[in-house]
Design a protein around this motif. Structure first.
Motif, PDB file in Angstrom:
ATOM      1  N   ILE A 141      22.919  98.020 -24.334  1.00  0.00           N
ATOM      2  CA  ILE A 141      23.725  99.129 -23.858  1.00  0.00           C
ATOM      3  C   ILE A 141      23.543 100.342 -24.755  1.00  0.00           C
ATOM      4  O   ILE A 141      23.469 101.482 -24.297  1.00  0.00           O
ATOM      5  CB  ILE A 141      25.207  98.719 -23.781  1.00  0.00           C
ATOM      6  CG1 ILE A 141      25.391  97.644 -22.695  1.00  0.00           C
ATOM      7  CG2 ILE A 141      26.102  99.903 -23.480  1.00  0.00           C
ATOM      8  CD1 ILE A 141      26.783  97.032 -22.649  1.00  0.00           C
ATOM      9  N   ALA A 173      20.328 101.897 -23.898  1.00  0.00           N
ATOM     10  CA  ALA A 173      20.287 102.473 -22.561  1.00  0.00           C
ATOM     11  C   ALA A 173      20.757 103.912 -22.545  1.00  0.00           C
ATOM     12  O   ALA A 173      20.438 104.672 -21.635  1.00  0.00           O
ATOM     13  CB  ALA A 173      21.148 101.640 -21.615  1.00  0.00           C
ATOM     14  N   SER A 227      16.910 107.846 -23.507  1.00  0.00           N
ATOM     15  CA  SER A 227      15.715 107.722 -22.687  1.00  0.00           C
ATOM     16  C   SER A 227      14.495 107.629 -23.587  1.00  0.00           C
ATOM     17  O   SER A 227      14.344 108.430 -24.515  1.00  0.00           O
ATOM     18  CB  SER A 227      15.584 108.938 -21.759  1.00  0.00           C
ATOM     19  OG  SER A 227      14.384 108.868 -21.031  1.00  0.00           O
ATOM     20  N   THR A 240      16.898 100.983  -9.653  1.00  0.00           N
ATOM     21  CA  THR A 240      17.010 102.430  -9.499  1.00  0.00           C
ATOM     22  C   THR A 240      15.904 102.898  -8.562  1.00  0.00           C
ATOM     23  O   THR A 240      15.014 102.126  -8.190  1.00  0.00           O
ATOM     24  CB  THR A 240      16.868 103.135 -10.851  1.00  0.00           C
ATOM     25  OG1 THR A 240      15.523 102.908 -11.340  1.00  0.00           O
ATOM     26  CG2 THR A 240      17.873 102.613 -11.883  1.00  0.00           C
ATOM     27  N   ARG A 268      14.226 100.016 -24.159  1.00  0.00           N
ATOM     28  CA  ARG A 268      15.057 101.103 -23.651  1.00  0.00           C
ATOM     29  C   ARG A 268      14.707 101.498 -22.213  1.00  0.00           C
ATOM     30  O   ARG A 268      15.549 102.014 -21.491  1.00  0.00           O
ATOM     31  CB  ARG A 268      14.929 102.326 -24.560  1.00  0.00           C
ATOM     32  CG  ARG A 268      15.604 102.149 -25.916  1.00  0.00           C
ATOM     33  CD  ARG A 268      15.368 103.335 -26.817  1.00  0.00           C
ATOM     34  NE  ARG A 268      13.980 103.409 -27.247  1.00  0.00           N
ATOM     35  CZ  ARG A 268      13.527 104.354 -28.085  1.00  0.00           C
ATOM     36  NH1 ARG A 268      14.340 105.292 -28.539  1.00  0.00           N
ATOM     37  NH2 ARG A 268      12.260 104.356 -28.456  1.00  0.00           N
ATOM     38  N   SER A 319      16.812 100.547 -18.620  1.00  0.00           N
ATOM     39  CA  SER A 319      17.848 101.331 -17.941  1.00  0.00           C
ATOM     40  C   SER A 319      17.268 102.330 -16.949  1.00  0.00           C
ATOM     41  O   SER A 319      17.985 102.828 -16.079  1.00  0.00           O
ATOM     42  CB  SER A 319      18.704 102.072 -18.969  1.00  0.00           C
ATOM     43  OG  SER A 319      17.922 103.008 -19.694  1.00  0.00           O
ATOM     44  N   GLU A 320      15.972 102.611 -17.059  1.00  0.00           N
ATOM     45  CA  GLU A 320      15.325 103.541 -16.132  1.00  0.00           C
ATOM     46  C   GLU A 320      15.000 102.873 -14.791  1.00  0.00           C
ATOM     47  O   GLU A 320      14.846 103.556 -13.775  1.00  0.00           O
ATOM     48  CB  GLU A 320      14.018 104.071 -16.738  1.00  0.00           C
ATOM     49  CG  GLU A 320      14.170 104.770 -18.071  1.00  0.00           C
ATOM     50  CD  GLU A 320      14.729 106.168 -17.931  1.00  0.00           C
ATOM     51  OE1 GLU A 320      14.644 106.713 -16.811  1.00  0.00           O
ATOM     52  OE2 GLU A 320      15.251 106.689 -18.932  1.00  0.00           O
ATOM     53  N   SER A 352      19.761  99.494 -12.591  1.00  0.00           N
ATOM     54  CA  SER A 352      20.947 100.345 -12.647  1.00  0.00           C
ATOM     55  C   SER A 352      22.137  99.696 -13.333  1.00  0.00           C
ATOM     56  O   SER A 352      23.013 100.382 -13.844  1.00  0.00           O
ATOM     57  CB  SER A 352      21.354 100.755 -11.221  1.00  0.00           C
ATOM     58  OG  SER A 352      21.612  99.606 -10.416  1.00  0.00           O
ATOM     59  N   ASP A 353      22.189  98.379 -13.366  1.00  0.00           N
ATOM     60  CA  ASP A 353      23.339  97.657 -13.899  1.00  0.00           C
ATOM     61  C   ASP A 353      22.941  96.994 -15.223  1.00  0.00           C
ATOM     62  O   ASP A 353      22.178  96.031 -15.242  1.00  0.00           O
ATOM     63  CB  ASP A 353      23.797  96.606 -12.887  1.00  0.00           C
ATOM     64  CG  ASP A 353      25.092  95.927 -13.278  1.00  0.00           C
ATOM     65  OD1 ASP A 353      25.301  95.682 -14.472  1.00  0.00           O
ATOM     66  OD2 ASP A 353      25.884  95.622 -12.366  1.00  0.00           O
ATOM     67  N   GLU A 354      23.494  97.510 -16.333  1.00  0.00           N
ATOM     68  CA  GLU A 354      23.098  97.013 -17.646  1.00  0.00           C
ATOM     69  C   GLU A 354      23.479  95.551 -17.851  1.00  0.00           C
ATOM     70  O   GLU A 354      22.704  94.764 -18.397  1.00  0.00           O
ATOM     71  CB  GLU A 354      23.738  97.883 -18.727  1.00  0.00           C
ATOM     72  CG  GLU A 354      23.252  99.324 -18.702  1.00  0.00           C
ATOM     73  CD  GLU A 354      24.187 100.268 -19.429  1.00  0.00           C
ATOM     74  OE1 GLU A 354      25.225  99.799 -19.920  1.00  0.00           O
ATOM     75  OE2 GLU A 354      23.878 101.466 -19.484  1.00  0.00           O
ATOM     76  N   CYS A 382      14.294  90.376 -20.002  1.00  0.00           N
ATOM     77  CA  CYS A 382      13.837  91.730 -20.330  1.00  0.00           C
ATOM     78  C   CYS A 382      12.631  91.745 -21.256  1.00  0.00           C
ATOM     79  O   CYS A 382      11.743  92.578 -21.121  1.00  0.00           O
ATOM     80  CB  CYS A 382      14.990  92.527 -20.944  1.00  0.00           C
ATOM     81  SG  CYS A 382      16.358  92.801 -19.798  1.00  0.00           S
TER      82      CYS A 382
END
Length: 440
Positions: A16, A19, A22, A98, A225, A228-229, A232-234, A243
């Protein structure tokens, strides 16, 4: 707990925190493309072709000994293209992608479809790389490829290597149709073109060696990082997406996509540090296997011992023959690298026992990009008469760049062959050929 899944409370907090920032996007420049390491597409002519030192006064080139890696290829294993798609499917099913994530998945599926039945095959760019190498050979050393000069080429049995050889030879034949060219691809020559050293493999897997690699690679973590791009839901990403695996699989597909007609564009998701760390982790892994270290009992460079002996014996024969000639071999990165360390080209044979020092001098993109090659160019007094083996000079090109050798230079990058030959034979010792099946 699987360390590459962000499922613990601490890992979620880190995710988080990341995130909120960027990752700085990078451009697909040659400087950044090189961090693909052994997936780096051969850099010429995109980069300026290296300039070469003129022949020593009173000398002319007359022979070449060569080993070349195949050109740009598709990934080996169709699973490589499927893996990131499979890892993103949970997010797609749960509507957690996203807009950028959906576009990424669409591109990954397009590339995966193009890759089917192409595992490990030479690409269009790979073929052109070898034609370009051949063109520059004839430009740099026309004396070697004049008249009915003899060109003997051998390849491993792998189709991408055979096609690389074919493209290079066809370019040489187009330059001079009179060349006496022969080629072959046979299991009988695999012992030096791509030797499988099971003893060295066992040594590489020693607890001490693996621990050294693990410790060194901790300094180069994966940068997550970018997640998050695309998701959409961390919390969903932390709980349901591997990940770390996703980061590795995307980098693997992206870095090699420079070898394809349609690259997979994820540059806006990659931080420069992620590229640097990716390259560093690969360098460490490959140094363990092919570098010179007491931790692996010096076994890495010796994987190329039969190849180097073949080169020496072939050169000796060609020097005695006296007419222009070239002996060419086509194979793989796992041969170019130990050959480079065994020959100690540009100091790559340096012994390292602290793997944290690897990053300071060991760069796979410099040693073995797609299409990598070692060219040994032999020179004799002009006229081609009344000279002995002691008069012969040699220089070596690694990916067409002049390199230093473990001997005393006569003039610039030129070394006396008799001296260099002795250095290499001393390293090889009495281990002449691998064990073969008994006669019956």
């Amino acid at each position: 707990m699987n360390p590459i899944r962000l499922i613990s409370n601490a890992a979620t907090a880190i995710f988080i925190a990341f995130a909120g920032f960027s990752a700085k996007a990078v451009e697909p420049t040659q400087e950044n493309l090189r961090f693909a390491n052994y997936y780096f597409a051969y850099p010429y002519p995109e980069q300026p072709v290296p300039s070469l030192t003129s022949s020593p006064k009173g000398y002319e080139a007359f022979h070449m000994e060569h080993y070349g890696r195949h050109g740009s290829r598709w990934h080996i294993g169709e699973w490589v293209y499927r893996q990131p798609i499979d890892l993103l499917r949970p997010a797609e099913r749960n509507n957690k992608l996203t807009e950028r994530g959906r576009r990424l998945l669409e591109q990954l599926r397009k590339t995966e479809k193009q890759s089917r039945k192409r595992s490990g095959e030479l690409t269009r760019l790979g073929a052109e790389q070898h034609r370009g190498i051949a063109r520059r050979m004839t430009k740099n050393f026309p004396e070697i490829f004049k008249g009915n000069a003899r060109v003997d080429a051998r390849s491993t049995e792998v189709i991408r290597c055979i096609l690389s050889m074919d493209n290079e030879l066809r370019e040489l034949a187009a330059y001079n149709p009179k060349l006496d060219i022969s080629s072959d691809a046979s299991a009988s020559t695999m012992y030096y073109l791509n030797y499988s050293d099971t003893v060295a493999d066992r040594i590489n897997n020693s607890p001490a060696a693996k621990e050294a690699v693990k410790k060194a690679k901790k300094r180069f973590p994966k940068d997550l990082r970018f997640i998050s791009e695309i998701i959409s839901d961390e919390k969903f990403a932390s709980d349901s997406i591997k990940c770390g695996d996703l980061a590795g699989s995307l980098l693997r597909v992206s870095t090699n996509s420079q070898s394809l007609d349609e690259p997979t564009p994820i540059w806006d998701l990659i931080s420069e540090q992620n590229l640097v760390n990716y390259a560093a982790r690969g360098d460490i892994d490959w140094f363990l296997r092919y570098g010179n270290s007491d931790l692996t009992e010096g076994s890495g460079p010796m994987r190329a011992r039969y190849l180097l002996r073949n080169i020496i014996e072939s050169a000796d024969t060609s020097i005695m023959r006296r007419s222009p000639s070239a002996n060419m071999r086509f194979g793989h990165d796992v041969v170019v690298v130990p050959l480079t360390t065994l020959m100690d080209l540009n100091g790559y044979g340096r012994k390292i026992n602290d793997f944290s020092e690897v990053e300071s001098f060991w760069n796979l993109y410099d040693i073995t990009p797609m299409g990598a090659n070692v060219q040994m160019i032999f020179y004799r007094p002009k006229g081609g008469k009344n000279y002995t083996a002691d008069d012969v000079l040699v220089k070596v090109l690694l990916n067409e760049k002049e390199v230093t050798l473990p001997a005393t230079p006569v003039d610039g990058p030129y070394y006396r062959w008799s001296e260099l030959r002795k250095v290499y034979l001393d390293r090889l010792g009495n281990d002449r050929y691998p064990a073969d099946d008994s006669d019956y």
